[in-house]
Write an enzyme that holds these catalytic residues in place. Structure first.
Site, PDB file in Angstrom:
ATOM      1  CG  MET A 404       4.434  -3.843   0.054  1.00 31.09           C
ATOM      2  SD  MET A 404       3.724  -5.080  -1.081  1.00 31.09           S
ATOM      3  CE  MET A 404       4.929  -6.392  -0.926  1.00 31.09           C
ATOM      4  CD  GLU A 438      -1.228  -5.696   3.484  1.00 29.81           C
ATOM      5  OE1 GLU A 438      -0.218  -6.313   3.076  1.00 29.81           O
ATOM      6  OE2 GLU A 438      -2.166  -5.395   2.735  1.00 29.81           O
TER       7      GLU A 438
END
Length: 991
Positions: A404, A438
């Site tokens: 994330m 990411e």
């Protein structure tokens, strides 16, 4: 009637030509009208805006100040959570012409409605249905999206987690600006017990909560005026989440067997509201100052560097972090409390750190090295330096997503960040890919954020494209091109279904938001960016346009048109005209090639597997068609371009040309059909010389011809003719694609228990690939591409119980066990070895024991897949329980169990029995649920199974019946059924 409705709408437009944004909710706004698909909708009602889902009759009735019969108080039970309240002001009186038109419209609508509408009361004011809050009072907002009358400027968050009883308390101080006059503030809160609320300094206010939409509201007697600044302070308490979203608790067992606990966050897409009250939509950007208390033996991390630490009277420590230097969306906020250790390196004025639990610190070196190199790449590529002083990459022991992109504090699964010093290049490729993805988000998503989840692809499609682009530059030894090609094929497979969706599509509910996280947003988004880059003339036009886009929208939000406009401005090409067809409609084109003399004709149509010939849709795409031929085929300069913007188009080619290959290196997102003569010519050319085309082109031919065979456009005889060359193939991507397609047929035949055909399919596979399988070694291999090839070949051979493969695997496993961990199985061979070991009862027990003790995460996951390959139902329940096997691994376990002969039946029973538990663990519509549904149903091919799946999901209602993944599952079963019924006899003759 339709013509008459259009006349009504046109006449109303003459009266009221303007449209007001729903979000601007000042009660001073008049009633305005907007047509939509021959419907009359109320788009704004001042302080009382309506859901767009309301029935036509009700919308019309409200225009005239009437009640809708089947929702009126006379027909509603006392238990209904809805009631009516007149707004504080009546609407302007409509003109006589408008009144007449509305009455005529109302008569028509009521005549088509079962319950009808009450007679109009011309003196009554408009009425709006408001839901009831948990307190029984009216909740002042009826939309899923928040009003834009208030804009948050900054949050001061104080959090006090208690890891002993898994609770936390918090205070959210929100500084806000009033954009439009309003009597309310509406924001998000989920599962938070708000204990005190104050407005400005000393004014206590009452907070109303409407749980179905996870919204809270504060009402005021007097209007807040546009231009004012105000402060709302909310104190609250909550339990740490026991799922993988919000502020959740996690635990792991350390090397001494001691249980360690920690708390981490996962807020994307809709879960910041579970940790603090907030305006939890991407466009509500603000700055954040975060304080977190902890025990002295723990540490905390957040988006920004730590500013100071204070000793609290209760013996705890409070860490305060610097305020974020950029406005950011709530879903990017992050904080962690736990015991971690780190290694760090400075690059370009940024401290890059990789964190892990203490016993895995030795596995962090590669991630740090890759992270530093990739950060430098993005700084240079984007011409905007990463804006924060630090960038943390944290391996979380219990984490559902792969990673994330929280700004400044990226969280990862351990398998996505940690690799051992002896890890194979293939394992390093996985880690580098996730890090590259990411880090790309720090610009594409964090710096510039999509306005709403309908344009999620601006985040995920860009990050996916940039992960491959960056690695090809920074770490070319990882040979990432094969992986990018494979995921583009899988995106085509999904987008060929009617249940697919446009890249940019309407999103109106939490489950719809969750379902946007799929291969269309990620891989199709990346694929169309690749196609655009390949089609723009001139050097670096694509990059220049991207830099323009990032600089123009830095720190704010954008939509798809903003991207196209930036690229158009720089390239001087009408990018919007070309690309709108790729983002605004689902699916992709089938380009059919025909030749007559020196003229080549290309025609396009929608490639749709659920249609026999895919000609019933009017979709057209602006296609940058690239092609090569036998005069010049492999070198980049051989590529030629033809733009197909209409149904068909033609270009000239020398009559001496023997064959033509469309879509050079598969940079375009479409499928090509060459006709019988064209396929034959290509097959003959490959049989004479495999290297006459690039590996990407050969792989795309294989993918295309199998796709066309599923559509019914190509016979299996033609498929077989093309595959005749495959025994001479040695490149990874064509071999991998061919084996995947043949394995899919093999699995369907297995599940149908067509034992004779299964045996013949095995013989067919071994005939074409057996010699290449025999050539594979069982020692260390340095090349990533060779590892990929060896892995797929030997896993297939062992799965088919090819004697030499199973013997080698058993011997290697025995040596591994007897060495007590000193002998390492090469990373690309581990899956084949563990799969074989799990087939015997004795070795299965040994493998289970190894799984519970091994600390290297990539190896541990392969052991788990080996254990799951035996279709033991125990492993499903263990994954759901989450003790021996982490629940985060359950989608992987389910997928692996389904690959077995009977395992898919265990899984389907398991899902039906445990559905409620599954959607407690994983949100409805989430990628995990999508994966579980697809794994459990994609190999069904009978009417009985179709009926079972239809019956089960139709009974779920709000528990998931409307998910797109359910529609995809039903569509896939019908396709499988039709394909098997049609081709069983064909396969008898083919194999």
């Amino acid at each position: 009637i339709e013509t008459f409705l259009n006349m009504i709408e046109n006449s109303m437009f003459e009266e009221e030509p303007d449209v007001v944004d729903l979000a601007k909710d000042s009660s001073a706004f008049p009633v305005l009208y907007e047509p939509r698909s021959s419907r009359l909708l109320v788009r704004g009602l001042g302080e009382n805006d309506l859901d767009e889902d309301e029935e036509d009759c009700e919308s019309s009735a409200r225009l005239l100040g009437m009640s809708f019969m089947n929702r009126s108080s006379a027909h509603r039970s006392n238990s209904s959570p809805y009631t009516r309240q007149a707004p504080p002001r009546s609407c302007p009186r409509p003109s006589a012409r408008t009144m007449v038109v509305c009455v005529l419209f109302l008569v028509i609508v009521c005549s088509m409605t079962m319950t009808g509408c009450r007679k109009p009361n011309k003196t009554s004011p408009m009425e709006t249905i408001f839901p009831l809050s948990t307190s029984g009072e009216l909740f002042p907002w009826v939309e899923y999206r928040l009003p834009h009358s208030i804009s948050p400027l900054s949050y001061d968050l104080t959090l006090n987690p208690n890891l002993n009883n898994m609770t936390f308390t918090g205070r959210s101080v929100i500084n806000m600006s009033v954009l439009h006059n309003t009597k309310r503030i509406v924001l998000h809160s989920a599962n938070l017990n708000i204990t005190k609320a104050t407005f400005k300094v000393r004014h206590y206010v009452t907070v109303l909560e409407y749980k179905p939409r996870q919204q809270i509201a504060v009402n005021f007697l007097e209007e807040l005026k546009a231009g004012q600044y105000c402060v709302l302070t909310l104190d609250y308490s909550a339990n740490l989440s026991h799922t993988y979203d919000g502020f959740y608790n996690s635990s792991y067992t350390d090397k001494d067997g001691k249980k360690r606990v920690l708390a981490a966050t996962q807020f994307e897409p809709l879960y910041a509201r579970k940790a603090f009250p907030c305006f939890d939509e991407p466009s509500f950007k603000a700055t954040f100052l975060i304080k977190i208390s902890r025990k002295p033996d723990y540490m905390t991390l957040s988006n920004m560097p730590k500013a100071k630490t204070t000793q609290l009277p209760n013996g705890l420590m409070e860490d305060e972090f610097e305020r974020t230097t950029f406005n950011m969306s709530t879903y990017l906020v992050a904080f962690i409390v736990g015991d971690f250790t780190s290694i760090s390196q400075n690059v370009s004025d940024t401290l890059v750190s990789v964190y892990s639990v203490p016993e895995k610190k030795e596995h962090t070196d590669y991630a740090l090295d890759a992270g530093v190199k990739l950060l430098e790449f993005y700084n240079n590529f984007c011409e905007i330096n990463y804006p924060f002083k630090k960038l943390d990459l944290v391996a979380i022991p219990d984490f559902l997503a792969g990673a994330m992109e929280n700004w400044g504090l990226i969280t990862f699964r351990e398998t996505s960040l940690l690799v051992g010093k002896q890890s194979s290049p293939l394992e390093k490729q996985v880690v580098a890919s996730v890090i590259a993805h990411e880090l790309a988000h720090q610009w594409f998503g964090n710096l510039v954020t999509m306005r709403w989840w309908n344009d999620l692809w601006l985040n995920e499609g860009f990050a996916t494209y940039m992960q491959y682009y960056s690695l090809q530059t920074v770490l070319p030894n990882l040979e990432i091109g094969n992986l990018f090609l494979a995921v583009r094929f899988r995106a085509l497979d999904k987008d060929a279904l009617n249940s697919s969706h446009a890249v940019s599509t309407e999103v109106n509910s939490p489950s719809q938001v969750e379902e946007m996280f799929d291969s269309v947003s990620y891989e199709k988004g990346a694929s169309i960016l690749l196609m655009l880059n390949a089609s723009l003339p001139g050097e670096h036009q694509f990059r220049k346009g991207i830099i323009q886009y990032l600089k123009q929208f830095s720190g704010s939000n954008a939509d798809t048109n903003d991207l196209w406009n930036s690229l158009t401005e720089v390239s001087h090409q009408n990018v919007s005209e070309m690309m709108r067809s790729w983002t605004s409609q689902k699916g992709f084109p089938l380009v059919t090639v025909s030749r007559q003399g020196d003229q080549v004709t290309l025609t396009q149509e929608h490639f749709l597997l659920t249609s026999d010939y895919a000609t019933h849709t009017s979709s057209l795409w602006n296609i940058p068609v690239t092609y090569v031929n036998d005069n010049c085929s492999v070198a980049p300069e051989c590529r030629q371009v033809f733009n197909l913007m209409t149904k068909s188009g033609t270009f000239k080619m020398a009559e001496s040309v023997k064959w033509l290959k469309i879509n050079y290196r598969n940079t375009g997102f479409y499928i090509v059909h060459y006709g019988d003569e064209g396929w034959t010519a290509l097959g003959d050319a490959l049989s004479e010389n495999v290297n006459v085309l690039t590996p990407e082109d050969r792989a795309s031919l294989i993918h295309n011809i199998f796709a066309l065979s599923r559509l019914g456009r190509v016979s299996f005889l033609q498929v077989n003719n093309l595959l005749n060359y495959i025994s001479n193939e040695t490149d990874t991507s064509p071999v991998t694609e061919a084996l995947l397609q043949l394995s899919n047929i093999y699995q369907l035949l297995c599940k149908r228990q067509e034992h004779s055909l299964v045996a013949r399919m095995k013989n067919y596979i071994m005939h074409h690939f057996g010699s290449l399988m025999e050539k594979q070694t069982w020692g260390e291999e340095e090349s990533v591409s060779n590892q990929e090839l060896r892995s797929v070949l030997l896993e297939t051979a062992c799965h088919l119980k090819e004697g030499n493969c199973t013997q080698q695997a058993k011997a290697l496993f025995k040596s591994y066990v007897e060495s007590n961990g000193t002998l390492r199985i090469p990373g690309d061979l581990q899956q084949a070895v563990f799969n074989v070991a799990a087939q015997s009862n004795e070795d299965w027990e040994t493998l289970r024991d190894l799984y519970s003790h091994v600390t290297f995460d990539a190896e541990k996951r392969k052991m788990l897949r080996g254990l799951a390959s035996t279709q033991d139902a125990w492993i499903l329940h263990a994954g759901l329980k989450g003790d021996v096997i982490q629940t985060q691994e359950l989608p992987l376990v389910i997928s692996t169990v389904c690959s077995g002969f009977t395992g898919y039946l265990f899984v389907w029973d398991f899902i039906q029995e445990n559905w409620d538990s599954l959607i407690e663990k994983f949100p409805v519509g989430s990628f995990a649920i999508q994966s579980i549904i697809k794994s459990a149903t994609s190999q069904f091919s009978t009417q009985a199974h179709l009926d079972q799946v239809t019956s089960f999901f139709s009974g779920l209602k709000e528990r998931g019946s409307q998910m797109r993944s359910v529609q995809e599952a039903l569509e896939t079963i019908r396709l499988n059924q039709r394909w098997m019924d049609k081709n069983l006899v064909v396969l008898q003759n083919w194999l």
